[in-house]
Design a protein around this motif. Structure first.
Motif, short mmCIF file in Angstrom:
data_model
loop_
_atom_site.label_atom_id
_atom_site.label_comp_id
_atom_site.label_asym_id
_atom_site.label_seq_id
_atom_site.Cartn_x
_atom_site.Cartn_y
_atom_site.Cartn_z
N LYS A 134 0.85 -1.17 -0.22
CA LYS A 134 0.08 -0.09 -0.02
C LYS A 134 0.90 1.34 0.01
N GLY A 135 2.11 1.12 0.09
CA GLY A 135 2.83 2.27 -0.09
C GLY A 135 3.39 3.02 1.25
N ASN A 136 3.22 2.05 2.44
CA ASN A 136 3.34 2.64 3.70
C ASN A 136 5.07 2.86 3.69
N PRO A 137 5.47 4.16 4.04
CA PRO A 137 6.80 4.62 4.17
C PRO A 137 7.46 4.08 5.39
N GLU A 138 6.84 3.61 6.27
CA GLU A 138 7.58 2.99 7.44
C GLU A 138 8.67 2.12 7.00
N PRO A 139 10.07 2.10 7.51
CA PRO A 139 10.98 1.30 7.26
C PRO A 139 10.84 -0.04 8.15
N LEU A 140 10.01 0.05 9.30
CA LEU A 140 9.90 -1.05 10.04
C LEU A 140 9.37 -2.18 9.37
N PHE A 141 8.27 -1.87 8.68
CA PHE A 141 7.58 -2.91 7.79
C PHE A 141 8.41 -3.68 6.73
N GLN A 142 9.46 -3.17 6.28
CA GLN A 142 10.64 -3.74 5.55
C GLN A 142 11.33 -4.69 6.26
N GLU A 143 11.72 -4.17 7.69
CA GLU A 143 12.49 -5.14 8.65
C GLU A 143 11.78 -6.34 9.05
N ILE A 144 10.49 -6.11 9.32
CA ILE A 144 9.80 -7.09 9.88
C ILE A 144 9.46 -8.12 8.49
N TYR A 145 9.30 -7.65 7.33
CA TYR A 145 9.12 -8.59 6.25
C TYR A 145 10.73 -9.78 6.32
N GLU A 146 11.67 -8.77 6.01
CA GLU A 146 12.76 -9.62 6.09
C GLU A 146 12.95 -10.47 7.17
N GLU A 147 12.85 -10.03 8.43
CA GLU A 147 12.99 -11.09 9.70
C GLU A 147 12.03 -12.22 9.46
N SER A 148 10.81 -11.99 9.09
CA SER A 148 9.66 -13.22 8.74
C SER A 148 10.10 -14.12 7.89
N LEU A 149 10.73 -13.64 6.95
CA LEU A 149 11.24 -14.53 5.74
C LEU A 149 12.33 -15.33 6.22
N LEU A 150 13.41 -14.78 6.81
CA LEU A 150 14.65 -15.37 7.38
C LEU A 150 14.25 -16.47 8.17
N THR A 151 13.18 -16.39 9.41
CA THR A 151 12.85 -17.17 10.20
C THR A 151 12.22 -18.22 9.40
N ILE A 152 11.27 -18.06 8.60
CA ILE A 152 10.55 -19.02 7.84
C ILE A 152 11.61 -20.12 7.05
N LEU A 153 12.86 -19.38 6.38
CA LEU A 153 13.73 -20.15 5.92
C LEU A 153 14.57 -21.18 6.79
N GLU A 154 14.39 -21.00 8.12
CA GLU A 154 15.20 -21.65 9.20
C GLU A 154 14.53 -23.09 8.99
N PHE A 155 13.14 -23.25 8.55
CA PHE A 155 12.51 -24.30 8.67
C PHE A 155 12.55 -24.77 7.29
N LYS A 156 13.46 -24.74 6.16
CA LYS A 156 13.24 -24.98 4.63
C LYS A 156 13.17 -26.50 4.52
N GLU A 157 13.54 -27.42 5.59
CA GLU A 157 13.37 -28.66 5.26
C GLU A 157 12.12 -29.17 5.20
N MET A 158 11.37 -28.54 5.91
CA MET A 158 9.75 -28.93 6.07
C MET A 158 9.12 -29.08 4.76
N GLU A 159 8.32 -29.88 4.71
CA GLU A 159 7.50 -30.15 3.20
C GLU A 159 6.65 -28.93 3.08
N SER A 160 5.93 -28.43 4.44
CA SER A 160 4.99 -27.35 4.17
C SER A 160 5.73 -25.86 3.82
N VAL A 161 6.79 -26.02 4.32
CA VAL A 161 7.87 -24.66 3.91
C VAL A 161 8.16 -24.59 2.54
N LYS A 162 8.63 -25.81 2.14
CA LYS A 162 8.99 -26.19 0.52
C LYS A 162 7.69 -25.69 -0.27
#
Length: 214
Positions: free
Chosen positions: A151-179
């Motif tokens: 939606k174009g929110n300029p708050e940099p926090l949401f970019q940080e949260i997006y990246e942190e969330s994706l990195l955490t998901i990737l910690e479980f990359k061996e799971m079938e559901s994550v694949k």
């Protein structure tokens, strides 16, 4: 007093908004987050089961539904702050646990106290159900931050949260559901057109590629 207070507190979760203190185009309450996480966890569990893994559905639903009830007592704490250090995260957990225990011992009949102590404890453990919860929680957080970026929110926090969330998901990359999420869902998300599309696409591909090559 008693269970009436517990039932009443469920409505209070609708008034606790996530990521407080920052401009948001869309507010998300702790109650709505718990519902969405449970629905995401249900799908992830379905994928795991379809791939031959045994899912304890009662445990999964109880973990997902109850995972943020403790925020009734502390409110939502911004993800980058909460996870700034292991010590800080442990401190927050201890405070939430102590306040939850106090509430249970005060309001719940004795015969149900241990049941709810177990239900309200940290659900993100090394079981399949605990791992699914960890992923489902971050998927919803990924979508919340994605929606603000889209939606174009300029708050940099949401970019940080997006990246942190994706990195955490990737910690479980061996799971079938994550694949499945990485191969089928994430590409559809990135195909949506919005102002920051190219930059977010580039960041996402960089994070995914770096983690899958490890």
């Amino acid at each position: 007093m008693g269970i009436h207070q517990y039932f009443k507190s469920l409505s209070d979760l609708e008034k606790i908004y996530r990521c407080p203190g920052k401009f948001k185009f869309q507010e998300h309450s702790v109650a709505s987050h718990s519902f969405k996480v449970t629905k995401v966890a249900q799908f992830l569990g379905t994928v795991e089961e379809n791939k031959g893994n045994k899912v304890n559905w009662q445990a999964l639903y109880e973990k997902a539904l109850n995972h943020d009830y403790n925020e009734l007592f502390t409110g939502d704490i911004k993800t980058p702050v909460k996870y700034a250090s292991a010590e800080l995260r442990n401190l927050f957990s201890q405070v939430e646990e102590q306040m939850t225990q106090k509430f249970i011992f005060k309001e719940f009949p004795k015969e149900y106290q241990q049941i709810y102590l177990d239900r309200f404890k940290e659900g993100k453990d090394d079981t399949l159900e605990g791992k699914i919860l960890s992923v489902a929680d971050k998927i919803d957080l990924l979508y919340e931050s994605f929606g603000e970026i889209q939606k174009g929110n300029p708050e940099p926090l949401f970019q940080e949260i997006y990246e942190e969330s994706l990195l955490t998901i990737l910690e479980f990359k061996e799971m079938e559901s994550v694949k499945y999420f990485l191969n089928e869902v994430l590409p559809d998300m990135l195909d949506e057109k919005f102002i920051e599309h190219s930059e977010l696409n580039k960041v996402t591909q960089k994070i995914v590629k770096a983690n899958l090559e490890e």
